[in-house]
Scaffold this motif. Structure first.
Motif, PDB file in Angstrom:
ATOM      1  N   ALA A   1       1.995   3.307   8.972  1.00 58.19           N
ATOM      2  CA  ALA A   1       1.736   1.886   9.178  1.00 58.19           C
ATOM      3  C   ALA A   1       1.800   1.525  10.653  1.00 58.19           C
ATOM      4  CB  ALA A   1       2.736   1.048   8.375  1.00 58.19           C
ATOM      5  N   LYS A   2       2.758   2.097  11.370  1.00 57.36           N
ATOM      6  CA  LYS A   2       2.907   1.803  12.797  1.00 57.36           C
ATOM      7  C   LYS A   2       1.720   2.328  13.584  1.00 57.36           C
ATOM      8  CE  LYS A   2       5.954   2.475  16.772  1.00 57.36           C
ATOM      9  NZ  LYS A   2       7.247   3.044  17.257  1.00 57.36           N
ATOM     10  N   GLN A   3       1.295   3.555  13.312  1.00 52.99           N
ATOM     11  CA  GLN A   3       0.164   4.129  14.037  1.00 52.99           C
ATOM     12  C   GLN A   3      -1.102   3.299  13.833  1.00 52.99           C
ATOM     13  OE1 GLN A   3       0.077   8.159  12.542  1.00 52.99           O
ATOM     14  NE2 GLN A   3       1.495   8.915  14.105  1.00 52.99           N
ATOM     15  N   SER A   4      -1.345   2.904  12.589  1.00 50.12           N
ATOM     16  CA  SER A   4      -2.536   2.091  12.295  1.00 50.12           C
ATOM     17  C   SER A   4      -2.437   0.733  12.970  1.00 50.12           C
ATOM     18  CB  SER A   4      -2.692   1.923  10.783  1.00 50.12           C
ATOM     19  OG  SER A   4      -2.929   3.162  10.146  1.00 50.12           O
ATOM     20  N   ALA A   5      -1.238   0.149  12.933  1.00 53.89           N
ATOM     21  CA  ALA A   5      -1.048  -1.173  13.524  1.00 53.89           C
ATOM     22  C   ALA A   5      -1.280  -1.146  15.026  1.00 53.89           C
ATOM     23  CB  ALA A   5       0.360  -1.681  13.216  1.00 53.89           C
ATOM     24  N   LEU A   6      -0.758  -0.145  15.693  1.00 55.54           N
ATOM     25  CA  LEU A   6      -0.913  -0.067  17.148  1.00 55.54           C
ATOM     26  C   LEU A   6      -2.381   0.099  17.543  1.00 55.54           C
ATOM     27  CD1 LEU A   6       2.169   2.129  18.112  1.00 55.54           C
ATOM     28  CD2 LEU A   6       1.857  -0.328  18.509  1.00 55.54           C
ATOM     29  N   LYS A   7      -3.144   0.835  16.751  1.00 50.98           N
ATOM     30  CA  LYS A   7      -4.575   0.982  17.025  1.00 50.98           C
ATOM     31  C   LYS A   7      -5.283  -0.360  16.877  1.00 50.98           C
ATOM     32  CE  LYS A   7      -4.980   5.832  15.611  1.00 50.98           C
ATOM     33  NZ  LYS A   7      -5.560   6.766  14.597  1.00 50.98           N
ATOM     34  N   ARG A   8      -4.940  -1.111  15.815  1.00 51.05           N
ATOM     35  CA  ARG A   8      -5.586  -2.410  15.600  1.00 51.05           C
ATOM     36  C   ARG A   8      -5.182  -3.406  16.680  1.00 51.05           C
ATOM     37  NH1 ARG A   8      -4.697  -0.861  10.075  1.00 51.05           N
ATOM     38  NH2 ARG A   8      -6.726  -0.567   9.061  1.00 51.05           N
ATOM     39  N   LEU A   9      -3.912  -3.404  17.050  1.00 51.45           N
ATOM     40  CA  LEU A   9      -3.455  -4.318  18.090  1.00 51.45           C
ATOM     41  C   LEU A   9      -4.130  -4.006  19.426  1.00 51.45           C
ATOM     42  CD1 LEU A   9       0.345  -4.444  17.186  1.00 51.45           C
ATOM     43  CD2 LEU A   9      -1.316  -6.303  16.913  1.00 51.45           C
ATOM     44  N   SER A  10      -4.302  -2.729  19.715  1.00 57.14           N
ATOM     45  CA  SER A  10      -4.968  -2.340  20.951  1.00 57.14           C
ATOM     46  C   SER A  10      -6.417  -2.804  20.952  1.00 57.14           C
ATOM     47  CB  SER A  10      -4.912  -0.824  21.120  1.00 57.14           C
ATOM     48  OG  SER A  10      -5.595  -0.430  22.292  1.00 57.14           O
ATOM     49  N   ARG A  11      -7.085  -2.621  19.835  1.00 59.13           N
ATOM     50  CA  ARG A  11      -8.485  -3.036  19.759  1.00 59.13           C
ATOM     51  C   ARG A  11      -8.630  -4.544  19.920  1.00 59.13           C
ATOM     52  NH1 ARG A  11     -13.136  -2.108  15.292  1.00 59.13           N
ATOM     53  NH2 ARG A  11     -14.721  -3.184  16.494  1.00 59.13           N
TER      54      ARG A  11
ATOM     55  N   LEU B   1       0.811  -1.211   0.000  1.00 58.33           N
ATOM     56  CA  LEU B   1       0.000   0.000   0.000  1.00 58.33           C
ATOM     57  C   LEU B   1       0.849   1.269   0.000  1.00 58.33           C
ATOM     58  CD1 LEU B   1      -2.792  -0.990   2.570  1.00 58.33           C
ATOM     59  CD2 LEU B   1      -2.742  -1.340   0.089  1.00 58.33           C
ATOM     60  N   LYS B   2       2.166   1.101   0.132  1.00 55.76           N
ATOM     61  CA  LYS B   2       3.116   2.218   0.099  1.00 55.76           C
ATOM     62  C   LYS B   2       2.879   3.216   1.236  1.00 55.76           C
ATOM     63  CE  LYS B   2       4.768   0.346  -3.573  1.00 55.76           C
ATOM     64  NZ  LYS B   2       5.984  -0.496  -3.449  1.00 55.76           N
ATOM     65  N   GLN B   3       2.425   2.692   2.387  1.00 55.22           N
ATOM     66  CA  GLN B   3       2.294   3.548   3.552  1.00 55.22           C
ATOM     67  C   GLN B   3       3.672   3.879   4.103  1.00 55.22           C
ATOM     68  OE1 GLN B   3      -0.202   1.661   6.459  1.00 55.22           O
ATOM     69  NE2 GLN B   3      -2.069   1.796   5.211  1.00 55.22           N
ATOM     70  N   SER B   4       3.791   5.020   4.738  1.00 55.77           N
ATOM     71  CA  SER B   4       5.039   5.351   5.419  1.00 55.77           C
ATOM     72  C   SER B   4       5.167   4.489   6.663  1.00 55.77           C
ATOM     73  CB  SER B   4       5.054   6.825   5.810  1.00 55.77           C
ATOM     74  OG  SER B   4       4.089   7.068   6.825  1.00 55.77           O
ATOM     75  N   ALA B   5       6.377   4.366   7.171  1.00 61.42           N
ATOM     76  CA  ALA B   5       6.587   3.562   8.374  1.00 61.42           C
ATOM     77  C   ALA B   5       5.779   4.117   9.544  1.00 61.42           C
ATOM     78  CB  ALA B   5       8.079   3.535   8.717  1.00 61.42           C
ATOM     79  N   THR B   6       5.709   5.435   9.637  1.00 63.76           N
ATOM     80  CA  THR B   6       4.963   6.068  10.733  1.00 63.76           C
ATOM     81  C   THR B   6       3.473   5.781  10.617  1.00 63.76           C
ATOM     82  OG1 THR B   6       6.591   7.848  10.903  1.00 63.76           O
ATOM     83  CG2 THR B   6       4.403   8.260  11.828  1.00 63.76           C
TER      84      THR B   6
END
Length: 211
Positions: free
Chosen positions: A111-121, A104-109
Motif C-alpha cells: 500500500a505504501k509503495q503504491s501510494a508514494l507512486k500516486r502521490l509523486s505523480r 483490498l487487504k494489501q500489505s502495508a508495504t
C-alpha cells in the motif's frame, strides 16, 4: 462501459431524478452540468453507491449491478468529494493507504509503495508525512484523488472539483483529469463550471430540476 436505465430518485414525495438514462464509455469523461437543485450531486451519490434509488438499472461492462447494495462497490466506483473528507488525524500517506489495507487487504508495504507512486505523480512528493491542515486546498484535493485511485476503481467520480479553486488550480485539475483519461480511467465530473466542463468533457449530460 457504465449504462444507467430509467433511474428515479425521490426524497419523500419529491422527485429529484426522473427516469434518467445515459451511458459512459470506457476511458470517457462525462461532465454532468446543470443549475443548483437539479440533482447533480444526488445523481453522483446514486452512481457511487452512497445513496439508494427508487428505481432504475445499472450495468457495468454489460453486467447488471446495484452500486448501493453490492459489496465491493467502493473498489468499482471511486469518489472525490467536494470537501475532500480527509481524515484530519492521519498523515497524507495514512489517508491514502488506510482503505487499501483494510478493504483490498494489501500489505502495508504494498500500500505504501503504491501510494508514494500516486502521490509523486500528483506532484505531492515530500508531503506524505504532513497532515491535512498543513496542506493547501489544491493539495488536499490531489490527496483525495490519490486516495480514491488507491482503491483501483474502474470509474472515478468528482463532485464540484473546481468549486473552491482559483483559475490556475482549475487548470491543474483539468490536466490531472485528462492525464487519468490517458491511463484509461473512466471519469464522471459533476460541475457548475461550464468552462471547465467544456474543457475536460468527451460528452456532457445536462440535468434540470424536476417539475
Amino acid at each position: 462501459m457504465l449504462k444507467i436505465n430509467n433511474l428515479t430518485k425521490k426524497f419523500n414525495e419529491r422527485t429529484i431524478i426522473d427516469n434518467l438514462s445515459f451511458e459512459v464509455e470506457n476511458s470517457e469523461i462525462l461532465t454532468i452540468v446543470g443549475p443548483s437543485g437539479a440533482g447533480k450531486t444526488t445523481l453522483l451519490r446514486c452512481i457511487s453507491g452512497l445513496e439508494s434509488f427508487d428505481s432504475g438499472e445499472f450495468y457495468l461492462d454489460g453486467k447488471k449491478f446495484n452500486p448501493y447494495e453490492d459489496t465491493g462497490s467502493e473498489s468499482v466506483i471511486g469518489v472525490v468529494f467536494q470537501d475532500y473528507q480527509l481524515f484530519p488525524n492521519l498523515t497524507v500517506l495514512d489517508n491514502v493507504t488506510l482503505a487499501p489495507q483494510m478493504v483490498l487487504k494489501q500489505s502495508a508495504t504494498e500500500a505504501k509503495q503504491s501510494a508514494l507512486k500516486r502521490l509523486s505523480r500528483l506532484q505531492l512528493d515530500g508531503k506524505e508525512n504532513l497532515y491535512p491542515y498543513q496542506l493547501s486546498g489544491g493539495q488536499k484535493q490531489r490527496v483525495a484523488i490519490a486516495r480514491a485511485l488507491a482503491m483501483q476503481p474502474k470509474i472515478l467520480c468528482y463532485d464540484e472539483p473546481t468549486s473552491a479553486l482559483d483559475p490556475e488550480l482549475r487548470g491543474e485539475v483539468s490536466r490531472i483529469i485528462k492525464g487519468l483519461k490517458q491511463d484509461g480511467m473512466t471519469q464522471i465530473v459533476v460541475t457548475h463550471d461550464m468552462d471547465f466542463a467544456n474543457d475536460v468533457a468527451d460528452k456532457q449530460l445536462h440535468v434540470v430540476p424536476v417539475k
